[in-house]
Design a protein around this motif. Structure first.
Motif, short mmCIF file in Angstrom:
data_model
loop_
_atom_site.label_atom_id
_atom_site.label_comp_id
_atom_site.label_asym_id
_atom_site.label_seq_id
_atom_site.Cartn_x
_atom_site.Cartn_y
_atom_site.Cartn_z
N LYS A 308 78.87 -7.54 -54.33
CA LYS A 308 79.60 -6.16 -53.98
C LYS A 308 80.82 -5.96 -54.50
O LYS A 308 81.44 -7.18 -55.00
N LEU A 326 80.64 -6.42 -62.09
CA LEU A 326 79.71 -5.35 -61.86
C LEU A 326 80.01 -4.46 -62.61
O LEU A 326 81.12 -3.87 -62.91
N GLU A 328 78.77 -0.59 -61.61
CA GLU A 328 78.16 0.20 -60.75
C GLU A 328 77.96 1.67 -61.20
O GLU A 328 79.01 2.30 -61.21
N THR A 334 72.97 -1.21 -60.30
CA THR A 334 74.16 -2.20 -60.44
C THR A 334 73.78 -3.24 -61.32
O THR A 334 72.54 -3.73 -61.28
#
Length: 388
Positions: A308, A326, A328, A334
């Motif tokens: 995350k 990442l 997103e 993602t």
């Protein structure tokens, strides 16, 4: 004699019959059970037609985008653990024209951080470390009490780059080889200030992972090279991968080149590990990526923390987890990935978690084209990249 022969014949039959009955038991004692990979994950078999269609597109992309300027390295695309396409081109040694193969280890540059983070998360799973544990609990001499293990992992520590402060003649003589331990010593004794208050923003910094390598050594009581070998390379059978021992194994370091095939030599920063200095191959990295789907390799809880984002001070699609970058997107998708660049080595590792896709491009000759490999994500899912 006529009576003796049948008797002898019967005896021999009984003897050989007994041996025949016992033989399977004796053989069975020497049959070793087939070892089971504790991290193996079963994936659905891909249809042959699907693989053929994807392979054709990926092969064309490789030729048009990755390999159009004399690519030297390895390239691999896989889904569900099945290699759809791979290619190896260029030279390990340009002077001798020794060719690149699927077993040629290439400097991963910052993809090394993915492996360093994996070992840290294993230690967290084993209750030997805590993500929010302060660095000072392990190294009392470390001068910044607010910084935690998590902040090192997600680049929110505020620490300055070692490649910058070590160039200051009042801090370090750059003619001498810098090491991980020296970085800690300099931070602890030279009054080097933070660039910002810890955990207030993101700033990518190799110093964080140089310190994380020391954390691994402190907890495991092993040198980093051995710890990674025992925890990652050996269990996953990443047989072509290693952490470079700068003092004793410089001959193992594959040569690296500028875009003009001019050799780039090792320098005073090449002894530092954790942030870089891990060598591997596309096939070995695929084994690592597949292991990351196993809760036995790293727990589900730790992976949820790792995959995350942590930095939302600025709007945008870019973010960073624990040892992984990442993208997103607004549509809910993602892309997890990590790029690398060290000397002439440029590298890219992309993992599409939903589609179980792995995309890897490693080059020992400088090119930014490897970073375009991420565009292949749109071939497998709803990712806003253009292939053309």
């Amino acid at each position: 004699m006529i009576k003796f022969v049948p008797t002898l014949f019967l005896i021999l039959i009984v003897v050989f019959s007994c041996q025949t009955k016992e033989e399977p038991k004796e053989i069975a004692q020497y049959i070793k059970p087939i070892p089971v990979n504790p991290y193996e994950v079963e994936f659905e078999k891909l249809p042959k037609k699907y693989v053929a269609e994807k392979k054709q597109i990926v092969a064309q992309f490789y030729q048009d985008v990755i390999a159009d300027d004399g690519f030297s390295g390895g390239f691999l695309v896989a889904q569900n653990g099945e290699i759809i396409y791979e290619n190896y081109n260029g030279y390990i040694n340009y002077k001798t024209k020794e060719e690149m193969t699927n077993e040629t280890p290439i400097h991963l540059a910052s993809i090394s951080k993915v492996i360093t983070a994996a070992v840290i998360l294993q230690l967290v799973d084993e209750k030997l470390l805590d993500l929010d544990q302060k660095v000072t609990s392990l190294f009392p001499e470390f001068p910044h009490e607010a910084i935690t293990i998590r902040m090192l992992l997600n680049h929110r520590s505020g620490l300055p780059h070692y490649s910058y402060f070590s160039e200051n003649k009042n801090i370090w003589n750059s003619n001498k080889t810098l090491t991980n331990q020296i970085i800690l010593d300099l931070l602890s004794t030279k009054g080097i200030p933070l660039e910002y208050k810890p955990n207030t923003r993101f700033a990518y910094c190799n110093t964080n992972y140089a310190l994380l390598a020391l954390v691994v050594e402190k907890i495991t009581q092993l040198d980093f090279k051995t710890a990674v070998k025992k925890r990652v390379f050996e269990p996953l059978e990443m047989n072509s991968s290693f952490v470079l021992d700068f003092e004793n194994q410089q001959e193992l370091a594959s040569l690296t080149y500028k875009s003009t095939w001019q050799k780039v030599p090792l320098d005073h920063l090449d002894a530092i590990y954790g942030d870089k200095n891990i060598y591997s191959t596309p096939r070995d990295l695929l084994k690592l990526d597949l292991a990351l789907y196993s809760d036995a390799f790293i727990s589900k809880t730790s992976k949820e923390e790792a995959f995350k984002g942590y930095s939302y001070e600025k709007k945008g699609v870019k973010n960073y987890g624990l040892g992984i970058r990442l993208n997103e997107f607004d549509n809910g998708t993602t892309v997890h990935y990590h790029n690398g660049w060290w000397h002439g080595n440029t590298t890219s590792y992309v993992s599409l978690k939903n589609e179980k896709v792995t995309i890897i491009a490693l080059s020992n000759k400088y090119t930014k084209k490897v970073y375009q490999a991420k565009r292949l994500a749109s071939l497998f899912g709803n990712y806003p990249f253009e292939l053309d």
